[in-house]
Design an enzyme around this catalytic site. Structure first.
Site, PDB file in Angstrom:
ATOM      1  N   LYS A  67       1.824 -11.850  19.673  1.00 23.84           N
ATOM      2  CA  LYS A  67       0.868 -11.188  20.567  1.00 23.84           C
ATOM      3  C   LYS A  67       0.632 -12.097  21.775  1.00 23.84           C
ATOM      4  O   LYS A  67       0.831 -13.323  21.704  1.00 23.84           O
ATOM      5  CB  LYS A  67      -0.452 -10.922  19.832  1.00 23.84           C
ATOM      6  CG  LYS A  67      -0.297 -10.246  18.474  1.00 23.84           C
ATOM      7  CD  LYS A  67      -0.098  -8.741  18.559  1.00 23.84           C
ATOM      8  CE  LYS A  67       0.341  -8.115  17.258  1.00 23.84           C
ATOM      9  NZ  LYS A  67      -0.653  -8.059  16.213  1.00 23.84           N
TER      10      LYS A  67
ATOM     11  N   ILE B  66       0.822  -1.219   0.000  1.00 27.96           N
ATOM     12  CA  ILE B  66       0.000   0.000   0.000  1.00 27.96           C
ATOM     13  C   ILE B  66       0.859   1.274   0.000  1.00 27.96           C
ATOM     14  O   ILE B  66       0.359   2.364  -0.284  1.00 27.96           O
ATOM     15  CB  ILE B  66      -1.022   0.038   1.178  1.00 27.96           C
ATOM     16  CG1 ILE B  66      -0.335  -0.065   2.541  1.00 27.96           C
ATOM     17  CG2 ILE B  66      -2.091  -1.028   0.989  1.00 27.96           C
ATOM     18  CD1 ILE B  66      -1.266   0.201   3.712  1.00 27.96           C
TER      19      ILE B  66
ATOM     20  N   ASN C  53      -8.752  -5.448  21.862  1.00 28.81           N
ATOM     21  CA  ASN C  53      -7.868  -6.591  21.556  1.00 28.81           C
ATOM     22  C   ASN C  53      -8.639  -7.797  21.032  1.00 28.81           C
ATOM     23  O   ASN C  53      -9.537  -8.299  21.698  1.00 28.81           O
ATOM     24  CB  ASN C  53      -7.134  -7.043  22.818  1.00 28.81           C
ATOM     25  CG  ASN C  53      -6.064  -6.074  23.241  1.00 28.81           C
ATOM     26  OD1 ASN C  53      -6.354  -4.926  23.556  1.00 28.81           O
ATOM     27  ND2 ASN C  53      -4.821  -6.515  23.248  1.00 28.81           N
TER      28      ASN C  53
ATOM     29  N   TYR D 215       3.080   2.790  17.448  1.00 30.92           N
ATOM     30  CA  TYR D 215       1.987   2.117  16.733  1.00 30.92           C
ATOM     31  C   TYR D 215       0.696   2.921  16.839  1.00 30.92           C
ATOM     32  O   TYR D 215       0.063   3.252  15.830  1.00 30.92           O
ATOM     33  CB  TYR D 215       1.775   0.702  17.288  1.00 30.92           C
ATOM     34  CG  TYR D 215       0.427   0.092  16.908  1.00 30.92           C
ATOM     35  CD1 TYR D 215       0.140  -0.237  15.582  1.00 30.92           C
ATOM     36  CD2 TYR D 215      -0.561  -0.131  17.866  1.00 30.92           C
ATOM     37  CE1 TYR D 215      -1.090  -0.771  15.232  1.00 30.92           C
ATOM     38  CE2 TYR D 215      -1.789  -0.668  17.533  1.00 30.92           C
ATOM     39  CZ  TYR D 215      -2.055  -0.986  16.208  1.00 30.92           C
ATOM     40  OH  TYR D 215      -3.276  -1.507  15.854  1.00 30.92           O
TER      41      TYR D 215
ATOM     42  N   ALA E 288      -1.760  -3.117   7.924  1.00 32.15           N
ATOM     43  CA  ALA E 288      -1.028  -2.264   8.870  1.00 32.15           C
ATOM     44  C   ALA E 288       0.120  -3.053   9.467  1.00 32.15           C
ATOM     45  O   ALA E 288       0.129  -4.278   9.449  1.00 32.15           O
ATOM     46  CB  ALA E 288      -1.953  -1.805   9.997  1.00 32.15           C
TER      47      ALA E 288
ATOM     48  N   LYS F 137      -1.582   4.895  13.983  1.00 31.11           N
ATOM     49  CA  LYS F 137      -3.003   4.597  13.710  1.00 31.11           C
ATOM     50  C   LYS F 137      -3.842   5.864  13.932  1.00 31.11           C
ATOM     51  O   LYS F 137      -4.763   6.146  13.161  1.00 31.11           O
ATOM     52  CB  LYS F 137      -3.506   3.459  14.606  1.00 31.11           C
ATOM     53  CG  LYS F 137      -2.936   2.084  14.292  1.00 31.11           C
ATOM     54  CD  LYS F 137      -3.312   1.531  12.920  1.00 31.11           C
ATOM     55  CE  LYS F 137      -4.764   1.142  12.795  1.00 31.11           C
ATOM     56  NZ  LYS F 137      -5.036   0.448  11.500  1.00 31.11           N
TER      57      LYS F 137
ATOM     58  N   THR G 249      -8.048   1.072  15.886  1.00 33.39           N
ATOM     59  CA  THR G 249      -7.838   0.439  17.184  1.00 33.39           C
ATOM     60  C   THR G 249      -8.246   1.349  18.334  1.00 33.39           C
ATOM     61  O   THR G 249      -8.208   2.580  18.198  1.00 33.39           O
ATOM     62  CB  THR G 249      -6.340   0.078  17.342  1.00 33.39           C
ATOM     63  OG1 THR G 249      -6.099  -0.342  18.671  1.00 33.39           O
ATOM     64  CG2 THR G 249      -5.438   1.269  17.046  1.00 33.39           C
ATOM     65  N   ASP G 250      -8.565   0.748  19.471  1.00 32.97           N
ATOM     66  CA  ASP G 250      -8.872   1.553  20.671  1.00 32.97           C
ATOM     67  C   ASP G 250      -7.620   2.213  21.249  1.00 32.97           C
ATOM     68  O   ASP G 250      -7.715   3.113  22.079  1.00 32.97           O
ATOM     69  CB  ASP G 250      -9.571   0.703  21.739  1.00 32.97           C
ATOM     70  CG  ASP G 250      -8.743  -0.476  22.241  1.00 32.97           C
ATOM     71  OD1 ASP G 250      -7.627  -0.713  21.725  1.00 32.97           O
ATOM     72  OD2 ASP G 250      -9.220  -1.175  23.170  1.00 32.97           O
ATOM     73  N   GLU G 251      -6.423   1.754  20.795  1.00 32.90           N
ATOM     74  CA  GLU G 251      -5.184   2.302  21.377  1.00 32.90           C
ATOM     75  C   GLU G 251      -5.002   3.780  21.057  1.00 32.90           C
ATOM     76  O   GLU G 251      -4.206   4.461  21.701  1.00 32.90           O
ATOM     77  CB  GLU G 251      -3.966   1.512  20.895  1.00 32.90           C
ATOM     78  CG  GLU G 251      -4.040   0.070  21.290  1.00 32.90           C
ATOM     79  CD  GLU G 251      -2.684  -0.638  21.329  1.00 32.90           C
ATOM     80  OE1 GLU G 251      -1.651   0.032  21.237  1.00 32.90           O
ATOM     81  OE2 GLU G 251      -2.695  -1.863  21.466  1.00 32.90           O
TER      82      GLU G 251
END
Ligand code: NAD
Ligand code: DAU
Length: 350
Positions: free
Chosen positions: A194, A60, A184, A155, A83, A159, A130-132
């Site tokens: 992970k 990409i 997660n 990271y 990603a 994002k 992501t929630d991060e």
């Protein structure tokens, strides 16, 4: 519909591609993936011969290639998952996260903007995030769709940046988009860097289980097939220019999760109760480690009727079964580059 899914050979992407290929025989599903260490076509063996599926090997970050495939295949929808996804790797090599997660996303946005400029009717760019991006919670509270962005790792910063670009293209160029921010995931095909798949693999091999810091960090776990179902719903029924938070209503401190996993593994491997727990080893903490993530998934629940279909215990049992039944998959992804990564990452602390 000609639908482009990016990162479809990865963990979540492979479940999304499988669902789309099976559920929408009238769509042509194009899976664009660079096949980095995290991408594996074995994940899609069961559907690769379906007539509505096509694999495209590409990057990409390669702008010319992205424009070429938009020209050739006339995509009407994009579900963007490709990603770099592992926090620990982002701490060691932030730039590769900038390239793929930011520049790669902007390349896709530019191509969609160009090829959809005459008619936006029926077009949709879905950015999977992501929630991060929200940073860390204290002991209480939940991330909602209006929580301020406050990313702490390279990271999550990459994002967050990509999310902002998607939103900006919606405002500036009226690009029809949706975003979701998920907690997660765990489940079959999860790459063993992970927490859950790494620990499953180490328990099988009777190797130490490296718990970062005091093990009291909290994550909200969701079975990957439930995330794939949510992505399908958001893609088809979500409102343009909206964000949906997706989570498992399922918070666990790492150490409690690891102990539960140890019990399940002892039973499945017919080892004496307590033997896997003896492998737990507390190691140096991850720098900038976020204390707690927890999602308020009420918006997607109320507006789109989504909720997780399995409990954590059911999901974890299914996951362990999958890994035990797919030892060849595990052996193939843990050879070569993985061994170098593992040694560099853990040799000083274990
Ligand atoms: P993954 O690392 O398992 O898979 C990523 C895939 O993207 C791989 O197949 C890889 O080959 C491909 N890829 C990487 N760089 C590429 C590039 N430059 N060009 C084309 N393809 C490339 O990741 P995952 O865990 O499946 O996550 C998928 C998406 O979901 C990511 O955007 C991630 O941020 C997001 N997400 C993940 C989780 C989670 O718990 N895993 C939770 C929320 C959101
Ligand atoms: O919240 C969504 C995010 O979840 C996704 O955006 C990311 O792509 C995904 O990797 C995941 O990020 P985490 O950093 O939360 O996941 P990880 O599995 O790396 O770690 C989960 C927790 O376990 C975290 O608190 C760190 C800890 N951990 C992890 C590893 C790999 C350990 O204690 N030991 C380990 O060896």
């Amino acid at each position: 519909m000609n639908l482009l899914v990016t990162g479809g050979a990865g963990f979540i992407g492979s479940h999304v591609v499988r669902g789309m290929v099976k559920n929408y025989p009238n769509y042509n599903i194009f899976n664009l993936d660079k096949l980095t260490y995290a991408g594996n076509l074995e994940n899609l063996k069961d559907i690769e011969k379906r007539p509505n599926y096509k694999f495209l090997k590409g990057d990409i970050v390669d702008e010319a290639y992205i424009f070429k495939i938009f020209e050739e295949y006339n995509f009407e929808g994009v579900i963007h998952l490709a990603a770099e996804s592992h926090v620990d790797r982002s701490i060691k090599d932030p730039l590769s996260f900038v390239r793929t997660n930011i520049i790669g996303t902007v390349n896709l946005l530019n191509a969609a903007r160009q090829y959809w400029r005459n008619s936006k009717e029926g077009k949709r760019f879905y950015h999977v995030s992501t929630d991060e991006v929200y940073g860390t919670l204290g002991e209480s509270g939940l991330f909602t769709e209006t929580t301020s962005y406050d990313p702490n790792s390279p990271y999550s910063a990459s994002k967050a940046s990509s999310d902002h670009f998607v939103r900006a293209y919606g405002e500036t160029y009226k690009l029809p988009y949706v975003v979701s921010n998920c907690s997660n995931n765990y489940g079959p095909n999860h790459f063993p860097e992970k927490l859950i798949p790494l620990f499953i693999n180490n328990i099988i091999e009777k190797k130490p289980l490296p718990v970062y810091g005091d093990g009291k960090y909290t994550r909200d776990w969701l079975f990957v097939e439930d995330h794939a179902t949510a992505i399908d719903l958001v893609f088809h029924k979500g409102k343009n220019h909206e964000t949906y938070n997706i989570g498992g209503f399922n918070e666990w401190q790492n150490i409690d999760l690891v102990k539960l996993l140890c019990q399940i593994m002892d039973r499945k491997l017919e080892r004496p109760s307590g033997s896997s727990e003896k492998l737990i080893t507390y190691v140096k903490d991850r720098p900038g480690h976020d204390l707690r993530y927890a999602i308020d998934a009420n918006k997607i629940n109320k507006e789109l009727g989504w909720k997780p279909s399995v409990t954590f215990k059911q999901g974890l049992e299914k996951t362990v079964d999958w890994f035990l039944q797919n030892k060849e998959w595990l052996a193939s992804v843990t050879s070569g580059e993985y061994q170098d990564y593992y040694n560099k990452m853990y040799s000083k602390s274990l």
